[in-house]
Every structure is written in C-alpha cells, then in structure tokens.
Design an enzyme around this catalytic site. Sequence first.
Site, short mmCIF file in Angstrom:
data_model
loop_
_atom_site.label_atom_id
_atom_site.label_comp_id
_atom_site.label_asym_id
_atom_site.label_seq_id
_atom_site.Cartn_x
_atom_site.Cartn_y
_atom_site.Cartn_z
CE LYS A 192 10.16 -6.30 -5.99
NZ LYS A 192 10.41 -7.64 -5.40
N GLY A 245 1.05 -9.47 -10.78
CA GLY A 245 0.91 -9.75 -9.36
C GLY A 245 -0.51 -9.52 -8.91
CB SER A 246 -1.94 -9.07 -5.56
OG SER A 246 -1.21 -7.96 -5.09
CB THR A 247 -6.21 -6.82 -7.94
OG1 THR A 247 -6.42 -7.79 -8.97
CG2 THR A 247 -7.04 -5.59 -8.27
N GLY A 250 -1.13 -3.92 -7.85
CA GLY A 250 -1.31 -3.24 -9.14
C GLY A 250 -1.87 -1.83 -8.95
CD GLU A 267 -1.13 -11.79 -15.90
OE1 GLU A 267 -2.07 -11.94 -15.07
OE2 GLU A 267 -0.20 -12.60 -16.03
CB CYS A 301 -2.84 -14.90 -12.70
SG CYS A 301 -2.02 -15.31 -14.22
CD GLU A 402 -5.55 -14.01 -7.57
OE1 GLU A 402 -4.97 -13.02 -7.10
OE2 GLU A 402 -5.39 -14.40 -8.74
P1 NAI Z 1 2.21 -8.98 -4.77
O1 NAI Z 1 1.36 -8.53 -5.90
O2 NAI Z 1 2.27 -8.12 -3.58
O3 NAI Z 1 3.71 -9.23 -5.32
C1 NAI Z 1 4.07 -9.30 -6.68
C2 NAI Z 1 5.32 -8.48 -6.92
O4 NAI Z 1 5.07 -7.12 -6.60
C3 NAI Z 1 6.51 -8.90 -6.06
O5 NAI Z 1 7.69 -8.77 -6.81
C4 NAI Z 1 6.47 -7.88 -4.94
O6 NAI Z 1 7.71 -7.70 -4.33
C5 NAI Z 1 6.04 -6.65 -5.68
N1 NAI Z 1 5.43 -5.61 -4.83
C6 NAI Z 1 4.74 -5.77 -3.68
N2 NAI Z 1 4.34 -4.58 -3.19
C7 NAI Z 1 4.78 -3.64 -4.06
C8 NAI Z 1 4.67 -2.21 -4.13
N3 NAI Z 1 4.03 -1.50 -3.19
N4 NAI Z 1 5.22 -1.58 -5.18
C9 NAI Z 1 5.86 -2.26 -6.13
N5 NAI Z 1 6.01 -3.60 -6.12
C10 NAI Z 1 5.47 -4.29 -5.10
O7 NAI Z 1 1.72 -10.44 -4.39
P2 NAI Z 1 2.16 -11.33 -3.12
O8 NAI Z 1 2.23 -10.46 -1.91
O9 NAI Z 1 3.34 -12.12 -3.51
O10 NAI Z 1 0.92 -12.32 -2.99
C11 NAI Z 1 -0.29 -11.95 -2.35
C12 NAI Z 1 -1.47 -12.43 -3.17
O11 NAI Z 1 -1.49 -11.80 -4.42
C13 NAI Z 1 -1.47 -13.91 -3.50
O12 NAI Z 1 -2.00 -14.67 -2.48
C14 NAI Z 1 -2.32 -13.94 -4.74
O13 NAI Z 1 -3.68 -13.95 -4.41
C15 NAI Z 1 -2.01 -12.65 -5.42
N6 NAI Z 1 -1.00 -12.85 -6.50
C16 NAI Z 1 -1.47 -12.93 -7.76
C17 NAI Z 1 -0.60 -13.16 -8.78
C18 NAI Z 1 -1.10 -13.26 -10.17
O14 NAI Z 1 -0.36 -13.65 -11.05
N7 NAI Z 1 -2.33 -12.92 -10.42
C19 NAI Z 1 0.83 -13.35 -8.57
C20 NAI Z 1 1.24 -13.21 -7.19
C21 NAI Z 1 0.32 -12.99 -6.20
#
Ligand code: NAI
Length: 499
Positions: A192, A245-247, A250, A267, A301, A402
Amino acid sequence: MTTPSQSPIAVHSYADGGTKRLLIDGHLVDASSGRTFESLNPATGERLALVAEGDAHDIDLAVAAARRAFDEGPWGTMKPFDRQTILSRFADLVESHHEEIARLDTLDMGMPLTRTMGNRRRSVGMMRFYAGLTTTLRGDTIENSIPGDFLTYSVKEPVGVVGAIIPWNNPHIAFIWKVGAALAAGCTVVLKPAEEASLSALLLGEMLLEAGLPAGVVNVVPGRGEVAGARLAAHPDVDKIAFTGSTATGQEILRASAGNLKRVTLELGGKSPNIVFADADLDRAAEGAAMAAFGNSGQVCSAGTRLFVERSIFDDFVARVAQVASALKVGNGLDLETQLGPLVSATQLERVTGYFRVGRDEGASVYAGGVQLTEGAYAKGFFVAPTIFTDVRDDMRVVNEEIFGPVVSATPFDDMDDVVRRANATTFGLGSGVWTRDVARAHHLAKSIRSGTVWVNCYNLMDPAVPFGGYKMSGYGREGGVHQVDEFLNVKSVWLRTD
Ligand code: NAI
Ligand code: MG
C-alpha cells in the site's frame, strides 16, 4: 532565493490526468467501491491522475491473491536462480526506465529531479543487491549434545504474505526497499503506497509483471491509511508487515498486528542530532549540516534536525549554515536548477508552518526562514523557506518533535559529556552526525550515541549493503544489508535420528 522557473516538460505518460488502477493478481482493476482520489503535483496544485482508492475489500482480494501465489503459484517452488533471473530483469527495467520513474516521483511528491535522478545508482543498486541475495539464503548444520545419534540443521523459509506500507517521502526507493527484500526471501507482497504519492508504485508493479513476475506475487493497492492500510495491518492472513512512516502510525500498526501476532518491522521517525566540533572542516560541516536538515525539504526520516555546535564557533557556524541555506534554490522540482522542492501536500505545509508558530510562541528566535513562500510561481505550490531556529531550549516542541520540513534548531554545547547526554535525550534514535578531525573523539561519539546510524564527517549516506534502522521509538528491524532479508524469513530446525 531566486525565483523558480516553470519547466516545459511537465507531462508524463503515467501522469496524464487519467485513472490509474489497482494491481491485483496480475490485473489492473478498478477499486471495488468504484472510488478514486486525486493525485496532485505539489509544485503547481495541478491534478496528475485519478487513483483507484482501494478499501478493506480490495485489500482482502489482494491478500487472497498473494496467498494463492505463495501457496499454489509457481513462485513458491521456483528455484533461487529463477527468482534471481526475474529480479535481475526487473533491475534492468528500473535502470533503463529510471528517468521516467524519477520524473514521476518528482511530479507526484515534489522532490527535485536532480535528487530523484541522483537516486538511480541507489535504486538500481538495491535491486541488484536483492537479486544477488536470492541465491545466498541458507541455514546451518548444528552440533547438538543429546546422547545418541541425532543430526540437527536449520533451514530458512519465507514468512509468507508480506504487507508493505510505505510513505511518500522517497516513493520509488521505498517500494524497492521493501519489495526487493521480500522477493529475495521468496515472500509474496501486498503493497500500500502513500496517498500522496502512489503513482511510481503502480508503475513499478507493472514493470515487475513485464520482468516475468508471476501474477499475484506483488499486488499494489493504493488507498487511505486508516482504511486500506489498517486492514492490511490487521489482516489475519498476512504474515508480516514491513512499515515505514510516522511513529504514531507505527504504534497503530503494532496494535493491529496483535490479532494474529504477525511479524512487524518498523522504520519510523527521528529527531537526529548533528554535532559539530570546533576542530571540524567547517566548510564541509556547514554544507553537510544544511543539507542534513534541508535536503528533500526536510522530508527525510533521518534528517539532522538538532544541530549542536561547540560554543566557541557557534555564531560563526550558524551564519555559515544560513549562508548555505540562502543560496539554495527553492522551486519546481522539474527545473534542473532546483535544490529544494515544495512540501508534499497542503497538510504537510500546514504542519510545518504550524511549527513555525510553535517555535516563535515557545520563545525560539527565527535566525533564517520561518515563512511560507507565496510570491509568483510559488503561489500555487506548498513552498517554505529553509528555516533555522536559535535560542532554543532542549524542552521545546520544535526541538523534540519530528517536523518533517526544512527546519533545524541550532544550539551551543560546552563539552563532550554534555553533548552526548543532550543528543541522547530524545525518544528517537535513527540517525546522527559528528563533525570533527579528532579520531578518538569520533570513535567515542560513534559508541555513545544511541541511534541506528552514526555518520562522521558526512551525513545521510545510504548503500544497499549497509543496514539502516532505528533504536528506541525510531523502530526496529533493519533495512539494507544482508540483515534485511532475515526479517522476511522464518528459521525452522530439523532433528533427525540417524542410528
Ligand atoms: P503516516 O505514517 O501516517 O503514513 C505512512 C503510511 O502509512 C502511508 O502509506 C499511510 O497511508 C499509512 N497509514 C496511515 N495510517 C495508517 C493506519 N492506521 N494503518 C496502516 N497504515 C496507515 O505519515 P503521514 O500521515 O503521511 O505523515 C505525518 C507525519 O509523519 C509527517 O509529518 C512526518 O513527521 C511523519 N512521517 C515520517 C516518515 C518517516 O520516514 N520517518 C515518513 C512519512 C511521514
Ligand atoms: Mg497519516
């Protein structure tokens, strides 16, 4: 900052305004609900494509296809050499189509073309690395101490169906990072992609089929995180989730995984310290510190967002970083002169400008930036200026959370013990940087900092063979390196009575 120029080549065959469909069981299909969502170019606000919006039902179809491909399809019985041949062919396709893939990511999430194109060696290299690993999987023959004649050995077996959930900040790299390792291990995948950048995942999914990957081995289902992502994380027939993605997300995924105790690797985010000593090569360190924080507009990240500078050089060094920042060209990523593109979305823009306010309210000084860019060609996109906060305290939100934008907080330190303590005073532990010419000091810090990576006199270097991952709330499991494939394998022990 110079004004951005509009690139003439804003069209792409995969981003032609039309509808992109889900990839399930080797076929491109509409979402079962018939719904779609828009994919926008964050530099211009223009629609690039409509993307089929998968929901829980589509995830269920994709998981069923991945399960069949694992249990019954040719993939499960294919010899490592034959899997390797397919992965190598895919690596060749990634190489020959790299510009097309890079342009698509630039259009979809804004990262400058210089950066997406610059990732060629990395994406092709990763895919070749995983193809190579395919024929290296092995167990052990183990001596046991049981009286009598018993042979014991272990074999490694693929965990099964993998749910891969990836973010938007480096889309095609994130796809290869997850899918490459899973396929090397012999798993099947439902991926996804992020809502903000789904296009390159669909393109790469089609390329895998072209490379000869059997139907159902990799399925790509764009959709909303709380719907499609959540279903994948909770699905009883998924054996492992690999997430970046975000903590906070996670943690959600980990909770959702409890239903069938699926394996999980995470990660996650970071707030990585970058430590500059007075004896460092300061030209290099200033450039390095600026790009550690501002590269990819801070949407990395492992970005070095907490800058610790030895007090004797603090004022001079921060001025140098600001100098580097002011020379960075912010603009449309398609322009080959652009060094920093827009933020990925209106939401991310709101989040980052929100932190500008938070920092000011907390009493930090805005040394540079701290504003949204809205003039001329910036008007329709999500642009902000690279930002430096000074006069920060270690307990401020802008120092601890972050932000995921081009924002760094700079603070002086007095001695090594002090800086080690402060660098480690975070819930995260992903990256870190140290700038010094003193070898003993470099080793001491490399040992003392609690993070998955320590870069000394460099920052954010990545290589397929070098493991990457977190300590503490930056997650667990490693990506890259031979370690990664083990995350997709089970160990089975066999006992054989031989008398
Ligand atoms: P997110 O962690 O919510 O999204 C990453 C992925 O997880 C996307 O594919 C999203 O559709 C999916 N996702 C979201 N909620 C989910 C759930 N309940 N169950 C399963 N999958 C789910 O991050 P988002 O909303 O794009 O960004 C928000 C903040 O997160 C950013 O501002 C940043 O601070 C952080 N982030 C950190 C990343 C990293 O590599 N460390 C990458 C992306 C975001
Ligand atoms: Mg989210």
